[in-house]
Design an enzyme around this catalytic site. Structure first.
Site, PDB file in Angstrom:
ATOM      1  N   ASP A 133     -35.561 -50.949  23.326  1.00 21.52           N
ATOM      2  CA  ASP A 133     -34.752 -52.159  23.149  1.00 21.52           C
ATOM      3  C   ASP A 133     -33.570 -51.901  22.213  1.00 21.52           C
ATOM      4  O   ASP A 133     -32.422 -52.218  22.533  1.00 21.52           O
ATOM      5  CB  ASP A 133     -35.603 -53.270  22.525  1.00 21.52           C
ATOM      6  CG  ASP A 133     -36.422 -54.038  23.547  1.00 21.52           C
ATOM      7  OD1 ASP A 133     -36.091 -53.993  24.739  1.00 21.52           O
ATOM      8  OD2 ASP A 133     -37.390 -54.691  23.132  1.00 21.52           O
ATOM      9  N   LEU A 134     -33.880 -51.375  21.039  1.00 24.86           N
ATOM     10  CA  LEU A 134     -32.854 -51.190  20.022  1.00 24.86           C
ATOM     11  C   LEU A 134     -31.785 -50.200  20.476  1.00 24.86           C
ATOM     12  O   LEU A 134     -30.583 -50.417  20.285  1.00 24.86           O
ATOM     13  CB  LEU A 134     -33.489 -50.721  18.714  1.00 24.86           C
ATOM     14  CG  LEU A 134     -34.456 -51.716  18.072  1.00 24.86           C
ATOM     15  CD1 LEU A 134     -35.171 -51.076  16.881  1.00 24.86           C
ATOM     16  CD2 LEU A 134     -33.721 -52.971  17.628  1.00 24.86           C
TER      17      LEU A 134
END
Length: 396
Positions: free
Chosen positions: A169-170
């Site tokens: 995600d990051l």
């Protein structure tokens, strides 16, 4: 919005994102000065976005600072019209719907491009905008598994282990922000915007880096290596009198310094450890020898003497200890965020430092749901009566 002096001042963005990957991208833009309007569903019980937690909780507050909030029902015709009015005059749109959703809503890149050919339209999906998995729901842990990361994380023989942060995600959010900046830079030459997209899966595979190249170039499938570096030994975790430390001493000169500092100079003449490849091959026995010596001193003592000798070495902190560390405090990465109604706090700052353009002294607080709705709609020329009618009809 005033004058910030930040690099992205003057850039306007619409943030359609939820969960974490998309908001991470929008946060990058907002932190560096872009006017980011977070478009959210009109008020509903519970608050938050259902994934990153309650609105006043730590996760939501950290993800959505420096933005303005507009509530808007994109499924309503009037809501769609307002979105397209906003889209005419912004530079960036960020979304992380499944690939087909934006088309069903009529807010996809081609639709927006009709009213604003300079738009830079950023998309994140789970698995990409094409291919057999494009319409599958995608979340971080699924990408960690499909992307190979869980197979190399954890102790040998332990079975697959997820990384302790949502790294897919990051990383996808960070990479999309980079892609948007590339497209904005290219727009200065061409005069046209473009669609920029990535996915959790692509981001995760890029982050495999040398482990992926290990397969692509040498056809080696990386196994779990635990706390040992996959290819450079001795690099790993070693016990001390009061805990554990990390030591990284691969390569000739570091290996010599380590042996001398630990009082293990006999290892320098041992043919089993004469080269990095041999030390990797015999890592279990080598780590055992080192681990016989390191419990003789505390972590703090070893960290001091090894660093003085030029051997990379450091503590293994819990997160509270990380933020208490004098080096971390000197870097100032815990950034203040005043919240008039909730009480002042700190959030995680940017790791990028610009010499002439420092970060502002504090972040603007994460907005309340719809906090800036009237302000934003007023900028489109809607008067109080028109805004009131939209609210009564559930559009905002």
């Amino acid at each position: 919005m005033g004058t910030s002096g930040l690099p992205l001042e003057g850039i306007r963005a619409l943030d359609l994102t939820r969960a974490r990957a998309g908001p991470t991208c929008a946060r990058q833009l907002a932190d560096w000065g872009a006017d980011v309007i977070k478009i959210e569903l009109p008020p509903r019980p519970g608050g938050g976005d259902g994934i990153t937690g309650e609105r006043h909780g730590f996760d939501f507050q950290n993800l959505h600072r420096n933005k303005r909030s507009l509530t808007l029902n994109l499924k309503a015709e009037a809501g769609h019209d307002i979105f397209m009015q906003l889209a005419k005059d912004v530079d960036v749109i960020v979304e992380n719907y499944r690939p087909g959703v934006k088309h069903r809503l009529g807010i996809d890149y081609e639709a927006v491009r009709e009213v604003n050919p300079r738009i830079v339209y950023g998309s994140i999906s789970g698995f990409g905008q094409s291919g057999p998995y494009r319409d599958r729901p995608g979340v971080d842990q699924i990408a960690q598994g499909l992307g190979g990361l869980m197979s190399i994380t954890g102790l040998p023989g332990q079975g697959p282990v997820r990384v302790g942060i949502p790294i897919a995600d990051l990383t996808a959010g960070m990479l999309l922000a980079q892609g948007i900046l590339l497209a904005l830079f290219e727009r200065e030459r061409s005069g046209e915007g473009q669609w920029v997209h990535t996915s959790l899966l692509e981001a995760q595979i890029q982050m495999l880096d040398f482990q992926a190249a290990r397969w692509l170039i040498s056809q080696e499938v990386a196994p779990q290596a635990g706390n040992d570096h996959p290819t450079s030994i001795p690099t790993g975790v070693f016990p001390t009198a009061d805990g554990h430390i990390n030591i990284a001493a691969s390569g000739g000169i570091l290996w010599q310094r380590l042996c001398q500092t630990l009082g293990l100079t006999e290892l320098l003449d041992d043919p089993d450890y004469a080269a990095n490849e041999l030390r990797s091959k015999n890592r279990k026995a080598l780590n055992a020898r080192i681990s016989e010596v390191t419990p003789s001193r505390t972590s703090g003592e070893w960290i001091e003497v090894l660093n003085e000798a030029g051997v990379p070495c450091g503590p293994i902190n819990t997160i509270d200890a990380t933020f208490a560390d004098p080096q971390v405090q000197a870097l100032g990465i815990a950034r203040p965020m005043p919240r008039p109604q909730l009480g002042d706090t700190h959030v995680v700052g940017q790791a990028i430092n610009l010499a002439r353009t420092p970060q502002p002294p504090s972040h603007r607080a994460t907005p309340e749901l719809g906090q800036h709705t009237d302000e934003i709609l007023g900028s489109l020329g809607l008067d109080g009566d028109a805004i009131r009618e939209l609210r009564e009809n559930g559009v905002i």
